[in-house]
Design a protein around this motif. Structure first.
Motif, mmCIF file in Angstrom:
data_model
loop_
_atom_site.group_PDB
_atom_site.id
_atom_site.type_symbol
_atom_site.label_atom_id
_atom_site.label_comp_id
_atom_site.label_asym_id
_atom_site.label_seq_id
_atom_site.Cartn_x
_atom_site.Cartn_y
_atom_site.Cartn_z
ATOM 1 N N TYR A 157 0.794 4.314 -2.960
ATOM 2 C CA TYR A 157 0.551 5.727 -2.684
ATOM 3 C C TYR A 157 1.799 6.576 -2.913
ATOM 4 C CZ TYR A 157 -3.733 3.884 -0.676
ATOM 5 O OH TYR A 157 -4.928 3.238 -0.487
ATOM 6 N N THR A 160 -7.213 4.205 4.918
ATOM 7 C CA THR A 160 -6.590 3.173 4.094
ATOM 8 C C THR A 160 -6.611 1.838 4.828
ATOM 9 O OG1 THR A 160 -4.378 3.650 4.935
ATOM 10 C CG2 THR A 160 -5.066 4.842 2.964
ATOM 11 N N ILE A 205 -3.687 11.004 1.076
ATOM 12 C CA ILE A 205 -3.221 10.516 -0.218
ATOM 13 C C ILE A 205 -3.608 11.508 -1.309
ATOM 14 C CG2 ILE A 205 -3.305 8.591 -1.850
ATOM 15 C CD1 ILE A 205 -2.146 7.919 1.010
ATOM 16 N N TYR A 206 -4.860 11.961 -1.284
ATOM 17 C CA TYR A 206 -5.375 12.822 -2.350
ATOM 18 C C TYR A 206 -4.932 14.277 -2.250
ATOM 19 C CZ TYR A 206 -8.411 9.049 -3.886
ATOM 20 O OH TYR A 206 -8.890 7.868 -4.371
ATOM 21 N N THR A 233 2.135 7.203 -6.601
ATOM 22 C CA THR A 233 1.171 8.219 -7.026
ATOM 23 C C THR A 233 1.707 9.614 -6.733
ATOM 24 O OG1 THR A 233 -0.636 6.690 -6.597
ATOM 25 C CG2 THR A 233 -1.206 9.020 -6.768
ATOM 26 N N TRP A 234 2.208 9.793 -5.529
ATOM 27 C CA TRP A 234 2.773 11.088 -5.161
ATOM 28 C C TRP A 234 3.960 11.431 -6.061
ATOM 29 C CZ3 TRP A 234 2.898 14.223 -0.304
ATOM 30 C CH2 TRP A 234 1.669 14.198 0.338
ATOM 31 N N MET A 284 -7.605 8.763 3.776
ATOM 32 C CA MET A 284 -7.394 8.825 2.327
ATOM 33 C C MET A 284 -7.143 10.257 1.857
ATOM 34 S SD MET A 284 -7.214 5.953 0.808
ATOM 35 C CE MET A 284 -7.418 6.412 -0.881
ATOM 36 N N GLU A 307 0.831 -1.200 0.000
ATOM 37 C CA GLU A 307 0.000 0.000 0.000
ATOM 38 C C GLU A 307 0.872 1.260 0.000
ATOM 39 O OE1 GLU A 307 -2.932 1.369 3.276
ATOM 40 O OE2 GLU A 307 -4.014 -0.082 2.018
#
Length: 184
Positions: A50, A119, A129-130, A53-54, A126, A46
């Motif tokens: 993430y 998460t 993350i966003y 993505t970052w 979350m 996980e």
């Protein structure tokens, strides 16, 4: 403005390198725990997802700052002088509009919506993350404004691909000469 761009670019470069090293270390850990110890770590999987993505979003902002992003210049490269300058400015304005609407507005909305979601493995909201989406949107807008400033102040505007095409054509000439001579 150019000094600000250089400072922010350097900061993003350092963050991207650190994140890439972090992803490499966690990825190696994931492989070792899965295949050597036969006990895969869900937390590392996980975390990798993430972190990647970052990294992707931060690297996209960095590449936009350097104006080295992927582009299709078949139309823009046919222009020169002021026409090319205004095409590039229009392009920057479109990206700024996209960043404002999708990345900042949309990213802020999704961040607010996911504040209560957690998460599965890490147990963090979350929204953590966003939150990178609107942050990168701010970077893209800032770099877009600086790029427009640089375009307006430039005495001469050349196609972005002119430098790279020269390098490619020089390499092609060397390869062609080697083929003609029979060298490999």
């Amino acid at each position: 403005m150019i000094k600000l761009k250089n400072i922010l670019t350097k900061i993003l470069e350092v963050i991207c390198v650190i994140m890439f090293a972090f992803i490499t270390i966690v990825g190696t850990y994931q492989i070792v725990t899965r295949y050597v110890f036969n006990a895969p770590s869900t937390v590392s999987e996980e975390l990798l997802t993430y972190s990647f993505t970052w990294l992707a979003l931060l690297a996209a902002a960095l590449v936009f700052a350097k104006r080295e992003h992927m582009r299709m210049g078949f139309l823009a490269d046919k222009f020169s002088g002021n026409a090319l300058r205004w095409i590039y400015i229009f392009s920057e304005l479109l990206v700024i509009l996209f960043a404002a609407l999708i990345m900042i507005y949309g990213g802020t909305s999704i961040t607010k919506l996911t504040m209560t979601q957690v998460t599965a493995s890490l147990g963090i909201p979350m929204s953590m993350i966003y939150v990178i989406v609107p942050i990168c949107g701010i970077f893209v807008i800032l770099f877009g404004v600086i790029n427009i400033y640089e375009l307006l102040r430039a005495k001469e505007v050349k196609p972005l691909s002119a430098k790279k095409e020269t390098v490619i054509s020089n390499e092609s000439a060397v390869v062609q000469k080697a083929i003609v001579k029979g060298d490999k």
